[in-house]
Design a protein around this motif. Sequence first.
Motif: not given
Length: 303
Positions: A178-179, A175, A7, A139, A164
């Motif tokens: 989201s990753t 992130h 990420g 990740y 996050d």
Amino acid sequence: MKCNLCGYRCNAERSIRPGHCGLDDGVYVSFYGPHFGEEPFFTGRGGSGTIFFLGCNLRCVFCQNHQISRWTVHDPLPPRARKTGPQGLADIFFELADRGCENINLVSPTPYVREIAVAIEIAKGKSLGIPVVYNTHGYDSIEALKFMQGLADIYLPDLKYCSDELGEKYSGVPHYYSTASAALDEMFAQVGHLKLDRRDMAARGMSVRHLVLPDNVGNSIRVLDRLAAYGPEISISLMSQYHPLRDLPEIPPEMRRTLYRDEYRRAVDHALELGLENCLIQELDSHEEFLPDFNKKDSFRKD
Ligand code: SF4
């Protein structure tokens, strides 16, 4: 080749300079051997053939493997560690299979995924007869996981946080959610739900680990809600083994204790309310059993 495997997407040319993770283009193995502390469907009779890689792109304040995960190429190579490459990795796979291990369990593989893919191709070309488990913090970039398509039999990701902000606070990375959320979707698309063989050993699919953290049950509840979106059959290990590590000074005040029984109970109750059918529950008193010491020959033995 520029590295965008996690990420961070730091674009480092690792043959010239290390990336943000502190790793160059070598493959560094800290330790390998049969491990009997994994979930029953990974451990079986022969143990999980675990390969611990040196270094990590996360800096979790509660990392049980911090003796090896904090390593960078600027540090001396630890005594038992070795620098290797795809053929050396494939040789390790066969050594573990010959020792009776149930699977090949690649721990913190992300920065090394390209070389691992080549190693699996070599090993599968020579009929490696046991599944390969990609055991990751989650990740991972989609590009990294595409290297594993058709090669990883089992994905074993963490989903540590559903925000996050918590990823920044406790693992020092941007992130995270989201990753990891996109990474889990990609893993699930590749292998689907976890399937066991006739011996009740994991053969193929995705199984997700989540460690319940002190003072963060709300996060665990959101993680379970997120995982329930894959359907009630999703395989989950809901872990209670959090243990504060005194030798990591950055540990925040709320994390300087083990989990309260009530905190874990609330997470378990939520899993039950969601109707999750394959959620593995731990004994709450087991937190010290899982602490490895990588300075000892047998890193997982308590004496
Ligand atoms: S693994 Fe992540 S941190 Fe390491 S070089 Fe690649 S993108 Fe950067």
